[in-house]
Motif scaffolding. Sequence first.
Motif, mmCIF file in Angstrom:
data_model
loop_
_atom_site.group_PDB
_atom_site.id
_atom_site.type_symbol
_atom_site.label_atom_id
_atom_site.label_comp_id
_atom_site.label_asym_id
_atom_site.label_seq_id
_atom_site.Cartn_x
_atom_site.Cartn_y
_atom_site.Cartn_z
ATOM 1 N N GLU A 1 0.828 -1.202 0.000
ATOM 2 C CA GLU A 1 0.000 0.000 0.000
ATOM 3 C C GLU A 1 0.871 1.263 0.000
ATOM 4 O OE1 GLU A 1 -2.518 -0.344 3.354
ATOM 5 O OE2 GLU A 1 -3.804 -1.906 2.480
ATOM 6 N N ALA A 2 1.984 1.228 0.766
ATOM 7 C CA ALA A 2 2.895 2.387 0.760
ATOM 8 C C ALA A 2 3.517 2.583 -0.623
ATOM 9 C CB ALA A 2 3.968 2.188 1.817
ATOM 10 N N THR B 1 2.193 1.715 -3.446
ATOM 11 C CA THR B 1 1.129 2.217 -4.327
ATOM 12 C C THR B 1 0.935 3.715 -4.130
ATOM 13 O OG1 THR B 1 0.039 0.053 -4.242
ATOM 14 C CG2 THR B 1 -1.286 1.930 -4.961
ATOM 15 N N GLN B 2 0.965 4.147 -2.885
ATOM 16 C CA GLN B 2 0.835 5.578 -2.617
ATOM 17 C C GLN B 2 2.015 6.362 -3.210
ATOM 18 O OE1 GLN B 2 0.420 5.955 1.614
ATOM 19 N NE2 GLN B 2 -1.632 4.982 1.650
ATOM 20 N N LEU B 3 3.240 5.780 -3.149
ATOM 21 C CA LEU B 3 4.402 6.446 -3.737
ATOM 22 C C LEU B 3 4.257 6.538 -5.260
ATOM 23 C CD1 LEU B 3 7.229 7.675 -3.511
ATOM 24 C CD2 LEU B 3 8.163 5.337 -3.540
ATOM 25 N N THR C 1 1.529 6.658 -6.904
ATOM 26 C CA THR C 1 0.497 7.665 -7.173
ATOM 27 C C THR C 1 1.075 9.073 -7.090
ATOM 28 O OG1 THR C 1 -1.196 6.179 -6.289
ATOM 29 C CG2 THR C 1 -1.757 8.514 -6.456
ATOM 30 N N ALA C 2 1.890 9.302 -6.037
ATOM 31 C CA ALA C 2 2.497 10.635 -5.895
ATOM 32 C C ALA C 2 3.461 10.934 -7.048
ATOM 33 C CB ALA C 2 3.216 10.734 -4.560
ATOM 34 N N THR D 1 1.576 11.708 -10.158
ATOM 35 C CA THR D 1 1.049 13.082 -10.125
ATOM 36 C C THR D 1 2.122 14.094 -10.521
ATOM 37 O OG1 THR D 1 -0.502 12.434 -8.375
ATOM 38 C CG2 THR D 1 -0.077 14.788 -8.655
ATOM 39 N N GLU E 1 9.174 1.180 -9.068
ATOM 40 C CA GLU E 1 8.258 0.942 -7.938
ATOM 41 C C GLU E 1 7.168 -0.046 -8.319
ATOM 42 O OE1 GLU E 1 8.604 1.885 -4.904
ATOM 43 O OE2 GLU E 1 10.407 3.066 -5.298
ATOM 44 N N ARG E 2 6.692 0.039 -9.535
ATOM 45 C CA ARG E 2 5.680 -0.928 -9.983
ATOM 46 C C ARG E 2 6.250 -2.336 -10.065
ATOM 47 N NH1 ARG E 2 2.752 2.575 -14.852
ATOM 48 N NH2 ARG E 2 1.468 3.886 -13.451
#
Length: 387
Positions: free
Chosen positions: A235-236, A238-240, A242-243, A246, A285-286
């Motif tokens: 989850e962390a 995934t949040q990275l 996403t950021a 962006t 990251e992916r």
Amino acid sequence: MSEPTTLFSGPAAPRPPAMTRLFGDRPVPWSLLLVVALPTLLAAVYFLLIASPRYVSEARFIVRAAAQPQPSSVGVALQGVGLSPVQTDAFAVHDWMRSRDAVTELAARANLEAVLGAPGADPFSRWPRLGEGRTTEGLHRAFRRFVTVGYDSTTGISVLRVEAYDPEDSRRLAEALLQGGERLVNRLNERAAADAVAEGARAVDEAEARLAAVQGRLTAFRNRERFIDPQGAAEAGTQLITALSTQLATLRADRAQLAAEAPQSPQLPSLDGRIAALSRQIAAERAKIAGEADSLAPRVSAYEDLVLERQFADRQLAEATTALVEARQEARRQALYLERVVGPGLPDEATRPRRWRAVLIVFVGALMIWAIGRLLVAGLREHRQAA
């Protein structure tokens, strides 16, 4: 005048040998003396002169459950016509009080042999009486002569009566029997409680063992993968991503705007480098999360399986524990109690045997036997004369 003619001459006919004379000329059959008078005389001699006085100690008790249900109106009506439910618990205590186990216990605790074979007691009622040996079987038969247990189906109260040649002995035997009945009820409670909670305790043990095994596998997984929570790490990540996505979208928008306004701007190569760097970082990251052999996806799947199994084991343990608590509570509600309504008293007067009553019973019984015999004999005679 002619003399009367003699139709029969000879010796007078003798009277029947089975008759005698008593109270003048009234004949009394010998059978009446043998069947009625002699047994009545023997009974009178025994009960009035020989029979030893016996003292009776009486106690009353009930056997009930802690949560005994109240009978319905239909049940009360059925009890009125003799169809009440059988009180097996009370009858179990009754049977024990007259059993060989009770004799064995009283012989060890209350010196039963000395009580039933008291010195000076008449030889027809004490133990061992005439024709009876000093055996355990003979002691049990004698014990059943001295102890009676009754049950009142209307009130549910049991009555214990113990006879002895000494008032203190009768009270002591009654007290010992009540204590033995209480111990029997306690054993029944322990066995019922053990049977009721055994299955629940086994289910709790199995649930605890399963939970411990799952927890052990989960700990081994964390040590092996060096992750406390792979799902949280995913989850962390995934949040990275996403950021970073962006930021990448913002840089691309800025570059497009700058390229449209100043195609020869020296800032475009810098923006292209930053965009390329963000793209590579996002791809990396992916790859950490999914797509590679050492990514988090298979670890998260294995971790979620273990967590789900642990949750199921926790729920199973909670349900088994609840069932065990309910089984114990139900066992307490169904527990039996022997409550004394009237304790064994110390008699101050010998009420057994009922001497005149016993003599009268012997007389009436013998008289009925003699009368029935006379009727049978008379019927046989009439049958022979008719034949």
